[in-house]
Design a protein around this motif. Structure first.
Motif, PDB file in Angstrom:
ATOM      1  N   LYS A 221     -34.087  23.193  21.668  1.00 34.87           N
ATOM      2  CA  LYS A 221     -34.457  24.139  20.626  1.00 34.87           C
ATOM      3  C   LYS A 221     -33.533  23.920  19.439  1.00 34.87           C
ATOM      4  N   ALA A 222     -33.743  24.720  18.398  1.00 31.12           N
ATOM      5  CA  ALA A 222     -32.848  24.706  17.240  1.00 31.12           C
ATOM      6  C   ALA A 222     -32.568  26.136  16.814  1.00 31.12           C
ATOM      7  N   ALA A 223     -31.500  26.303  16.041  1.00 28.22           N
ATOM      8  CA  ALA A 223     -31.119  27.624  15.547  1.00 28.22           C
ATOM      9  C   ALA A 223     -30.792  27.542  14.064  1.00 28.22           C
ATOM     10  N   VAL A 224     -30.953  28.654  13.381  1.00 30.71           N
ATOM     11  CA  VAL A 224     -30.545  28.783  11.982  1.00 30.71           C
ATOM     12  C   VAL A 224     -29.628  30.000  11.896  1.00 30.71           C
ATOM     13  N   PHE A 225     -28.368  29.754  11.526  1.00 26.04           N
ATOM     14  CA  PHE A 225     -27.383  30.831  11.384  1.00 26.04           C
ATOM     15  C   PHE A 225     -27.185  31.142   9.900  1.00 26.04           C
ATOM     16  N   PHE A 226     -26.948  32.419   9.602  1.00 21.63           N
ATOM     17  CA  PHE A 226     -26.794  32.866   8.221  1.00 21.63           C
ATOM     18  C   PHE A 226     -25.423  33.522   8.042  1.00 21.63           C
ATOM     19  N   ARG A 227     -24.730  33.125   6.978  1.00 20.39           N
ATOM     20  CA  ARG A 227     -23.415  33.710   6.686  1.00 20.39           C
ATOM     21  C   ARG A 227     -23.548  35.178   6.312  1.00 20.39           C
ATOM     22  N   GLN A 228     -24.626  35.513   5.604  1.00 25.09           N
ATOM     23  CA  GLN A 228     -24.884  36.898   5.203  1.00 25.09           C
ATOM     24  C   GLN A 228     -26.326  37.268   5.536  1.00 25.09           C
ATOM     25  N   LYS A 229     -26.539  38.529   5.827  1.00 23.17           N
ATOM     26  CA  LYS A 229     -27.903  39.021   6.022  1.00 23.17           C
ATOM     27  C   LYS A 229     -28.360  39.593   4.689  1.00 23.17           C
ATOM     28  N   ASP A 230     -28.804  38.702   3.816  1.00 21.22           N
ATOM     29  CA  ASP A 230     -29.047  39.048   2.421  1.00 21.22           C
ATOM     30  C   ASP A 230     -30.416  38.545   1.972  1.00 21.22           C
ATOM     31  N   GLU A 231     -30.595  38.397   0.667  1.00 20.12           N
ATOM     32  CA  GLU A 231     -31.880  37.930   0.144  1.00 20.12           C
ATOM     33  C   GLU A 231     -32.211  36.511   0.618  1.00 20.12           C
ATOM     34  N   LEU A 232     -31.182  35.670   0.765  1.00 18.61           N
ATOM     35  CA  LEU A 232     -31.412  34.311   1.250  1.00 18.61           C
ATOM     36  C   LEU A 232     -31.957  34.357   2.673  1.00 18.61           C
ATOM     37  N   TRP A 233     -31.364  35.196   3.513  1.00 19.55           N
ATOM     38  CA  TRP A 233     -31.853  35.378   4.884  1.00 19.55           C
ATOM     39  C   TRP A 233     -33.300  35.868   4.874  1.00 19.55           C
ATOM     40  N   GLU A 234     -33.591  36.859   4.041  1.00 21.93           N
ATOM     41  CA  GLU A 234     -34.944  37.403   3.966  1.00 21.93           C
ATOM     42  C   GLU A 234     -35.956  36.333   3.559  1.00 21.93           C
ATOM     43  N   GLN A 235     -35.571  35.500   2.601  1.00 21.01           N
ATOM     44  CA  GLN A 235     -36.469  34.454   2.106  1.00 21.01           C
ATOM     45  C   GLN A 235     -36.773  33.433   3.190  1.00 21.01           C
ATOM     46  N   VAL A 236     -35.719  32.991   3.894  1.00 15.72           N
ATOM     47  CA  VAL A 236     -35.918  31.997   4.951  1.00 15.72           C
ATOM     48  C   VAL A 236     -36.736  32.580   6.098  1.00 15.72           C
ATOM     49  N   MET A 237     -36.398  33.788   6.529  1.00 14.33           N
ATOM     50  CA  MET A 237     -37.115  34.388   7.648  1.00 14.33           C
ATOM     51  C   MET A 237     -38.587  34.628   7.313  1.00 14.33           C
ATOM     52  N   LYS A 238     -38.858  35.007   6.084  1.00 16.68           N
ATOM     53  CA  LYS A 238     -40.253  35.190   5.668  1.00 16.68           C
ATOM     54  C   LYS A 238     -41.021  33.873   5.808  1.00 16.68           C
ATOM     55  N   GLY A 239     -40.389  32.781   5.397  1.00 13.90           N
ATOM     56  CA  GLY A 239     -41.033  31.479   5.514  1.00 13.90           C
ATOM     57  C   GLY A 239     -41.197  31.034   6.958  1.00 13.90           C
ATOM     58  N   LEU A 240     -40.160  31.232   7.773  1.00 15.92           N
ATOM     59  CA  LEU A 240     -40.239  30.807   9.174  1.00 15.92           C
ATOM     60  C   LEU A 240     -41.331  31.562   9.920  1.00 15.92           C
ATOM     61  N   ASN A 241     -41.539  32.825   9.564  1.00 10.57           N
ATOM     62  CA  ASN A 241     -42.611  33.590  10.205  1.00 10.57           C
ATOM     63  C   ASN A 241     -43.991  33.042   9.858  1.00 10.57           C
ATOM     64  N   ILE A 242     -44.090  32.342   8.735  1.00 12.87           N
ATOM     65  CA  ILE A 242     -45.353  31.709   8.348  1.00 12.87           C
ATOM     66  C   ILE A 242     -45.508  30.348   9.035  1.00 12.87           C
ATOM     67  N   TYR A 243     -44.431  29.547   9.057  1.00 15.75           N
ATOM     68  CA  TYR A 243     -44.534  28.151   9.473  1.00 15.75           C
ATOM     69  C   TYR A 243     -44.349  27.933  10.972  1.00 15.75           C
ATOM     70  N   ILE A 244     -43.805  28.921  11.706  1.00 17.75           N
ATOM     71  CA  ILE A 244     -43.583  28.770  13.144  1.00 17.75           C
ATOM     72  C   ILE A 244     -44.210  29.964  13.852  1.00 17.75           C
ATOM     73  N   SER A 245     -45.164  29.707  14.749  1.00 19.16           N
ATOM     74  CA  SER A 245     -45.923  30.804  15.342  1.00 19.16           C
ATOM     75  C   SER A 245     -45.325  31.322  16.648  1.00 19.16           C
ATOM     76  N   ASN A 246     -44.665  30.467  17.417  1.00 22.08           N
ATOM     77  CA  ASN A 246     -44.163  30.878  18.734  1.00 22.08           C
ATOM     78  C   ASN A 246     -42.722  30.401  18.886  1.00 22.08           C
ATOM     79  N   ILE A 247     -41.850  31.288  19.331  1.00 23.58           N
ATOM     80  CA  ILE A 247     -40.435  30.915  19.450  1.00 23.58           C
ATOM     81  C   ILE A 247     -40.115  30.224  20.770  1.00 23.58           C
ATOM     82  N   HIS A 248     -41.116  30.049  21.663  1.00 19.60           N
ATOM     83  CA  HIS A 248     -40.898  29.499  23.001  1.00 19.60           C
ATOM     84  C   HIS A 248     -39.858  30.342  23.743  1.00 19.60           C
TER      85      HIS A 248
END
Length: 391
Positions: A221-248
């Motif tokens: 698997k892979a992981a994405v860690f964020f230094r802050q839970k901020d707008e950058l985190w929100e932007q990435v998570m919004k995209g990942l929810n679109i591009y990846i359907s199942n977390i296994h």
């Protein structure tokens, strides 16, 4: 008949695995427990809470991210997601979430140990990609020339994605650079978690991407860690929810169940590094063509051998394979040409300790100089591997 053939192929792979020592730095033996997670196969389980405003909810499920705190603690991160299925999947999905066509990415080039796919991926996504300047003599990034490039070109993103290298470099000089900075920790994750290496967040990086099955012995698997839970985190998570359907979820739960204690992770990290250093020192003493390094710098578990030409390198690689010592044959960075890449991450998981390194080095050395295998060498290799694996 097809099923029988498949079973035989799998059984052959199992036999090779049982008889072999994995001596490359990018494969590993996962931590595992006796908890049966098969019931999770094929299920959809969310990382986050869902409500009446969510587009899809599956009944009878909880959410997993409330279990992620220990991973965040290890990495000094404010948030993490395990959505990506591999390192390159993380590269693609994160940059699709972040960037716009035409934005600039400064990348560690393949010539300096960067992943050979990343430049092509980012270019295909429409980014304008340039490379760090490198110091071929020291096997490192050329800091002064790279700073000059950054000041003149002004990248939107800096991505340090190293899949190959003798040193763990200090990139804290990037702290004052005003752009989004991303680090791939796939080759260093255990050592970072054990605090044997400086944390990339302390060097000023905003995001850490990592696979979880190379330097760290986890699921594929892979992981994405964020230094802050901020707008950058929100932007990435919004995209990942679109591009990846199942977390296994089976693989994610395995990672959560099998996270080792601080002390066990520290022992594993240090044994990985100490066995690599000892193996290199003995091979140098035996006059093998080791690409030597300065151990006053922060070294990695990667070890390079550079025979006199491509044909000799390939022949030696196959010879070791025949002795059930599994290395990598590859094009080495910094213009070195073809050679062998060794590493001890998986070998330590198989039982390699400092006391068994001299015997292993002796087998490798004899194979190199004999350039052939006789019964005595084959028997010695078998005995050495069996003792390491305590078979």
């Amino acid at each position: 008949m097809d099923s029988q053939k498949s079973r035989q192929t799998i059984e052959n792979l199992r036999k090779i695995h049982e008889e072999s020592l994995i001596l490359n730095p990018t494969e590993n033996i996962p931590f595992c427990s006796d908890v049966n997670l098969d019931f999770l196969e094929g299920m959809y389980i969310s990382e986050e809470m869902r409500n009446e405003n969510s587009k899809v909810i599956f009944a009878g499920r909880g959410n997993l991210n409330e279990l992620y705190d220990f991973w965040c603690k290890y990495m000094n991160a404010k948030a993490v997601t395990f959505k990506p299925h591999s390192g390159l999947d993380a590269h693609i999905s994160v940059f699709m979430s972040l960037g716009q066509i035409g934005e600039k990415v400064l990348l560690l080039p393949e010539e300096a140990g960067g992943h050979f796919s990343t430049h092509q991926i980012l270019s295909r996504l429409g980014f304008d990609v340039r490379s760090f300047m490198i110091d071929k003599e020291q096997y490192k990034v050329d800091i002064l020339r790279s700073i000059e490039l950054i000041e003149n070109w002004k990248p939107d993103y800096i991505f340090v994605d190293r899949s190959e290298g003798l040193y763990y470099e200090d990139f804290s000089w990037l702290k004052e650079i005003s752009c989004i900075k991303i680090f791939d920790a796939s080759q260093y994750l255990t050592n970072i978690m054990a605090k044997d290496y400086d944390n990339p967040f302390d060097m000023g990086f905003d995001i850490i991407l990592t696979s979880l099955h190379k330097n760290y012995p986890g699921s594929q698997k892979a992981a994405v860690f964020f230094r802050q839970k901020d707008e950058l985190w929100e932007q990435v998570m919004k995209g990942l929810n679109i591009y990846i359907s199942n977390i296994h979820p089976k693989d994610v739960c395995s990672l959560l169940l099998n996270l080792p204690s601080d002390s066990n992770l520290k022992k594993y990290s240090q044994k990985m590094l100490s066995t690599t250093r000892l193996l290199e020192e003995i091979l140098v003493k035996n006059h093998l063509p080791v690409v030597r390094r300065n151990f006053n710098n922060t070294w990695t578990q990667h070890l390079w051998l550079q025979p006199e030409n491509k044909e000799r390198a390939y022949q030696f690689f196959r010879l070791l394979e025949d002795l059930h010592i599994l290395t990598n044959y590859r094009l080495l960075p910094y213009g070195l040409g073809y050679g062998l890449r060794l590493g001890t991450a998986a070998a330590v998981r198989q039982g390699l300790e400092e006391k068994s390194v001299p015997a292993l080095a002796e087998v490798i050395s004899k194979a190199y100089y004999a350039n052939a295998i006789d019964d005595m060498l084959r028997k010695t290799a078998y005995t050495t591997i069996s003792k390491i694996k305590k078979v």
